[in-house]
Design a protein around this motif. Structure first.
Motif, short mmCIF file in Angstrom:
data_model
loop_
_atom_site.label_atom_id
_atom_site.label_comp_id
_atom_site.label_asym_id
_atom_site.label_seq_id
_atom_site.Cartn_x
_atom_site.Cartn_y
_atom_site.Cartn_z
N CYS A 1 0.85 -1.19 0.00
CA CYS A 1 0.00 0.00 0.00
C CYS A 1 0.89 1.24 0.00
N ILE A 2 0.85 2.00 -1.10
CA ILE A 2 1.61 3.23 -1.23
C ILE A 2 0.59 4.37 -1.21
N ALA A 3 0.39 4.96 -0.04
CA ALA A 3 -0.70 5.92 0.10
C ALA A 3 -0.37 6.95 1.16
N ARG A 4 -1.01 8.11 1.00
CA ARG A 4 -0.93 9.16 2.02
C ARG A 4 -2.22 9.98 1.96
N SER A 5 -2.75 10.29 3.12
CA SER A 5 -3.94 11.13 3.19
C SER A 5 -3.66 12.49 2.58
N GLY A 6 -4.60 12.98 1.76
CA GLY A 6 -4.49 14.32 1.20
C GLY A 6 -3.73 14.42 -0.10
N ILE A 7 -3.23 13.30 -0.61
CA ILE A 7 -2.38 13.36 -1.80
C ILE A 7 -3.22 13.31 -3.07
N GLY A 8 -2.71 13.94 -4.12
CA GLY A 8 -3.39 13.94 -5.41
C GLY A 8 -2.42 13.66 -6.53
N VAL A 9 -2.95 13.74 -7.75
CA VAL A 9 -2.14 13.54 -8.95
C VAL A 9 -1.55 14.86 -9.44
N THR A 10 -2.36 15.91 -9.39
CA THR A 10 -1.90 17.23 -9.86
C THR A 10 -1.59 18.18 -8.72
N VAL A 11 -2.24 17.98 -7.58
CA VAL A 11 -2.08 18.87 -6.42
C VAL A 11 -2.52 18.11 -5.17
N SER A 12 -1.91 18.48 -4.04
CA SER A 12 -2.25 17.87 -2.75
C SER A 12 -2.48 18.96 -1.72
N TRP A 13 -2.88 18.56 -0.52
CA TRP A 13 -3.05 19.51 0.57
C TRP A 13 -1.70 19.90 1.17
N PHE A 14 -0.63 19.30 0.69
CA PHE A 14 0.73 19.56 1.14
C PHE A 14 1.62 19.60 -0.09
N ASN A 15 2.90 19.66 0.07
CA ASN A 15 3.79 19.99 -1.05
C ASN A 15 4.37 18.79 -1.80
N MET A 16 3.62 17.70 -1.88
CA MET A 16 4.07 16.54 -2.64
C MET A 16 2.87 15.87 -3.29
N ILE A 17 3.01 15.49 -4.55
CA ILE A 17 1.94 14.77 -5.26
C ILE A 17 2.38 13.33 -5.50
N MET A 18 1.43 12.47 -5.85
CA MET A 18 1.75 11.06 -6.01
C MET A 18 2.85 10.79 -7.04
N PRO A 19 2.90 11.48 -8.18
CA PRO A 19 4.01 11.24 -9.10
C PRO A 19 5.38 11.54 -8.50
N GLU A 20 5.43 12.28 -7.40
CA GLU A 20 6.69 12.58 -6.72
C GLU A 20 6.98 11.62 -5.57
N MET A 21 5.97 10.83 -5.18
CA MET A 21 6.12 9.95 -4.02
C MET A 21 6.14 8.47 -4.38
N TYR A 22 5.49 8.10 -5.48
CA TYR A 22 5.18 6.69 -5.74
C TYR A 22 6.41 5.81 -5.87
N ASP A 23 7.56 6.38 -6.21
CA ASP A 23 8.76 5.58 -6.45
C ASP A 23 9.71 5.56 -5.26
N ARG A 24 9.25 5.98 -4.09
CA ARG A 24 10.13 6.00 -2.91
C ARG A 24 10.02 4.71 -2.12
N LEU A 25 11.15 4.32 -1.53
CA LEU A 25 11.14 3.26 -0.53
C LEU A 25 10.77 3.88 0.81
N ASN A 26 11.62 4.77 1.30
CA ASN A 26 11.31 5.54 2.50
C ASN A 26 10.60 6.82 2.06
N PRO A 27 9.32 6.96 2.36
CA PRO A 27 8.58 8.11 1.84
C PRO A 27 9.06 9.45 2.38
N ASN A 28 9.82 9.42 3.47
CA ASN A 28 10.36 10.66 4.04
C ASN A 28 11.62 11.14 3.34
N ASP A 29 12.17 10.33 2.46
CA ASP A 29 13.47 10.60 1.87
C ASP A 29 13.38 10.59 0.35
#
Length: 364
Positions: free
Chosen positions: A198-226
């Motif tokens: 499960c690769i997920a975060r509350s508030g995330i979107g494809v084009t825009v999120s409630w915070f400064n990261m979107i799924m295309p910028e997160m989906y390829d991370r192992l450690n989502p904080n890094d």
């Protein structure tokens, strides 16, 4: 008579000592081959531990014995894990900050058992390091490898945000009322006896999120904080990928004063064509990593699928334009409330998704 009693007592001590010896405490290291992990799990050689980040990540051990403990180090002391004994949830473990040993089960019948820990809440609560188990008994062989693997990309719905919050009247995200194990994603995986990520975060979107990261910028991370921590997509190829996104895009794109709207788009809302292109590009990114996987583009069950919503059309047009016969759509009807789905709603979503997978994907 006294000699007979003494003989029985000594015999009892001998038998007891043998039993105790059989059930002496043994330590099972974090990298023992008998432990089965699901999800994107990191490794910390310096700490000699596995790192748990993502919702739904799990640790499982088969054993024969009477008691089992686990050694964990939680970053912030706000993570929650389910304890599942012999396939049934028996407890919710709230972790303390720092290194602690937790009793998972005790006074068990000395026979074959399984124990599984699954992370309830999301990665924003911090990383948990897993060092190993302390077992009164012996380790048994792991289960046979599951034939099916499903990976999910999503937002708070996929996390399971507040799905057990029946009493507060609110929509809280704390781990005591957020339980990924009872999300539609995890339920679907169990319905199909599939391994699960499960690769997920509350508030995330494809084009825009409630915070400064979107799924295309997160989906390829192992450690989502890094941002430098990248997942090796060749490590385990899923048979099915489920994408459940756009809910947050649908809200923020109507809020031009929101800081993330302005940061991503300035003063101009993206056009329908641009929205579809962004979604299409994300699905194409998935395809570049998973050439043979079936991909399900899912929407629901919040107001993104309400009557006259344009978002299902965006997804349908994307799938049609891709011309990829292994990409499917699945739209779960709006449940008539903007609150996050509860467990019963997740069950409805899981049933619909499971039916689609069985009828359209697994039959081929």
């Amino acid at each position: 008579m006294q000699s007979s009693i003494k003989y029985v007592f000594i015999l009892f001590l001998v038998i007891s000592c043998k039993s105790i010896k059989l059930l002496e405490v043994s330590k099972i290291n974090y990298n023992d081959k008998s432990i089965v992990f699901e999800g994107r799990i990191g490794e910390n050689p310096k700490e000699k531990a596995k790192e748990i980040y993502w919702s739904g990540s799990s640790i499982k051990l088969n054993f024969k014995g009477t008691a089992l403990k686990v050694v964990l180090n939680d970053e912030n002391g706000v993570n929650y894990f389910n304890v599942i004994l012999d396939g049934k949830p028996i407890d919710v473990l709230k972790l303390k900050k720092g290194l602690s040993t937790y009793t998972l089960a005790e006074n068990l019948e000395n026979k074959a058992h399984s124990i599984e820990l699954t992370k309830r809440n999301e990665w924003t609560y911090g990383t948990t390091c897993f060092y190993g188990f302390e077992l009164n008994g012996i380790v048994l062989a792991p289960d046979n490898t599951k034939k099916l693997f499903i990976e999910f990309y999503g937002d708070s719905i996929t996390v399971g945000h507040g799905n057990e919050d029946y009493d507060s009247g609110q929509d809280r995200n704390d781990g005591n009322v957020t339980n990924n194990y009872n999300s539609y994603a995890a339920i679907t995986a169990r319905n199909l006896n599939a391994s699960y990520a499960c690769i997920a975060r509350s508030g995330i979107g494809v084009t825009v999120s409630w915070f400064n990261m979107i799924m295309p910028e997160m989906y390829d991370r192992l450690n989502p904080n890094d941002a430098e921590s990248k997942w090796d997509f060749s490590k385990k190829q899923p048979d099915i990928v489920v994408v459940n996104l756009f809910q947050n895009d649908s809200w923020i794109l109507n809020r031009p004063k929101h800081e993330e709207f302005k940061r991503r788009f300035g003063n101009k809302k993206p056009t329908e064509k641009e929205i579809i292109a962004a979604y299409s590009n994300f699905v194409k990114s998935i395809r570049t990593h998973y050439a043979n996987a079936s991909i399900v583009c899912l929407l629901g069950d919040m107001d993104i699928t309400k009557e006259n919503s344009p978002w299902p059309n965006y997804v349908t047009k994307t799938v049609n334009d891709l011309g990829d016969k292994k990409v499917y759509t699945c739209f779960v009807p709006y449940k008539q409330t903007k609150k996050h789905p509860r467990v019963k709603d997740h069950q409805v979503m899981a049933n619909q998704l499971t039916t689609l997978i069985k009828s359209s994907i697994l039959v081929k």
